[in-house]
Design a protein around this motif. Structure first.
Motif, PDB file in Angstrom:
ATOM      1  N   ARG A   1       1.135  -1.031   0.191  1.00 41.70           N
ATOM      2  CA  ARG A   1       0.019   0.403  -0.248  1.00 41.70           C
ATOM      3  C   ARG A   1       0.348   1.505  -0.267  1.00 41.70           C
ATOM      4  O   ARG A   1       1.411   1.592   0.652  1.00 41.70           O
ATOM      5  CB  ARG A   1      -1.182  -0.166   1.461  1.00 41.70           C
ATOM      6  CG  ARG A   1      -2.182   1.777   0.988  1.00 41.70           C
ATOM      7  CD  ARG A   1      -3.014   0.935   2.627  1.00 41.70           C
ATOM      8  NE  ARG A   1      -2.654   0.480   3.644  1.00 41.70           N
ATOM      9  CZ  ARG A   1      -3.739   0.988   4.341  1.00 41.70           C
ATOM     10  NH1 ARG A   1      -4.312   0.679   4.483  1.00 41.70           N
ATOM     11  NH2 ARG A   1      -2.955   1.003   5.743  1.00 41.70           N
TER      12      ARG A   1
ATOM     13  N   MET B   1       0.254  -6.011   1.523  1.00 42.55           N
ATOM     14  CA  MET B   1      -1.020  -6.444   1.566  1.00 42.55           C
ATOM     15  C   MET B   1      -1.547  -7.728   1.477  1.00 42.55           C
ATOM     16  O   MET B   1      -1.924  -8.494   1.415  1.00 42.55           O
ATOM     17  CB  MET B   1      -2.120  -5.452   0.702  1.00 42.55           C
ATOM     18  CG  MET B   1      -1.545  -3.791   1.378  1.00 42.55           C
ATOM     19  SD  MET B   1      -1.919  -2.766  -0.381  1.00 42.55           S
ATOM     20  CE  MET B   1      -4.111  -3.417  -0.039  1.00 42.55           C
TER      21      MET B   1
ATOM     22  N   PHE C   1      -4.921 -11.686  -0.608  1.00 41.48           N
ATOM     23  CA  PHE C   1      -4.769 -10.161   0.143  1.00 41.48           C
ATOM     24  C   PHE C   1      -4.924 -10.744   1.314  1.00 41.48           C
ATOM     25  O   PHE C   1      -5.390 -11.562   1.787  1.00 41.48           O
ATOM     26  CB  PHE C   1      -6.129  -9.288  -0.096  1.00 41.48           C
ATOM     27  CG  PHE C   1      -5.503  -8.800  -1.072  1.00 41.48           C
ATOM     28  CD1 PHE C   1      -4.319  -7.374  -1.323  1.00 41.48           C
ATOM     29  CD2 PHE C   1      -5.996  -8.624  -2.318  1.00 41.48           C
ATOM     30  CE1 PHE C   1      -4.035  -6.091  -2.533  1.00 41.48           C
ATOM     31  CE2 PHE C   1      -5.735  -7.851  -3.896  1.00 41.48           C
ATOM     32  CZ  PHE C   1      -4.919  -7.097  -3.998  1.00 41.48           C
TER      33      PHE C   1
ATOM     34  N   TYR D   1      -7.663  -6.629   3.840  1.00 47.34           N
ATOM     35  CA  TYR D   1      -7.297  -5.364   3.369  1.00 47.34           C
ATOM     36  C   TYR D   1      -8.671  -6.005   2.173  1.00 47.34           C
ATOM     37  O   TYR D   1      -8.941  -5.382   0.999  1.00 47.34           O
ATOM     38  CB  TYR D   1      -6.096  -5.328   2.630  1.00 47.34           C
ATOM     39  CG  TYR D   1      -5.275  -5.242   3.269  1.00 47.34           C
ATOM     40  CD1 TYR D   1      -4.794  -4.052   3.438  1.00 47.34           C
ATOM     41  CD2 TYR D   1      -4.046  -5.457   3.775  1.00 47.34           C
ATOM     42  CE1 TYR D   1      -4.218  -2.985   4.850  1.00 47.34           C
ATOM     43  CE2 TYR D   1      -3.313  -5.307   4.415  1.00 47.34           C
ATOM     44  CZ  TYR D   1      -3.017  -3.683   4.532  1.00 47.34           C
ATOM     45  OH  TYR D   1      -2.132  -3.182   5.615  1.00 47.34           O
TER      46      TYR D   1
END
Length: 165
Positions: free
Chosen positions: A69, A76, A94, A98
């Motif tokens: 990110r 992430m 992910f 997230y």
């Protein structure tokens, strides 16, 4: 950096990613639609090391990248671009915290553009049918259904999607 989006950076994995990688890969909710296998930390540490080493192989066709990110440089998840026979397969995963923020759509859309720029002619994706979020992402990005089957690893109905670039 391999490529970036408005909110994300795709880069090579580094050893410092191992704690977050382990958190993601040992979460049953994350792994439910993958292979379902939960490993211990040492196995994930070796896996990250092995994936990093693959970056140096001359004819590597198994690229697993970190998704980071931009806002806070946090790991992430992962993006996979791998050869599946003659096909170029896309995959992503992910950390659960997230999910439901549009990151999957964002990373898939950018990966399509990156693939076009690098000369890839077609992308495929395999999605367990129960994984509604990923099904919606691929359909929204105009991937077409080419085959329905039962996943060999987790024995659930799965669909192969394809996108000509």
């Amino acid at each position: 950096m391999i490529f970036e989006t408005e909110r994300l950076i795709v880069r090579k994995l580094i050893l410092n990613d191992v704690n977050s990688f382990h958190e993601m890969q040992s979460n049953p909710n994350v792994m439910r639609f993958a292979d379902g296998e939960i490993k211990i930390f040492d196995e994930h540490s070796k896996e990250v090391s092995d994936l990093i080493q693959k970056y140096t192989f001359e004819n590597n066709d198994f690229w697993i990248y970190a998704i980071e990110r931009k806002l806070d440089s946090k790991f992430m998840g992962t993006l996979a671009l791998v050869k599946d026979g003659i096909d170029d397969e896309i995959g992503y995963r992910f950390l659960e915290k997230y999910w439901n923020h549009g990151y999957g759509f964002e990373i898939c859309g950018a990966t399509i553009e990156y693939s076009r720029q690098t000369g890839i002619k077609k992308l495929v994706g395999y999605v367990v049918d129960e994984n509604i979020a990923s099904v919606k992402i691929l359909e929204r990005l105009n991937f077409k259904v080419v085959k329905r089957m039962i996943s060999e690893t987790i024995q659930l109905p799965e669909t192969k999607y394809e996108l000509e670039l």
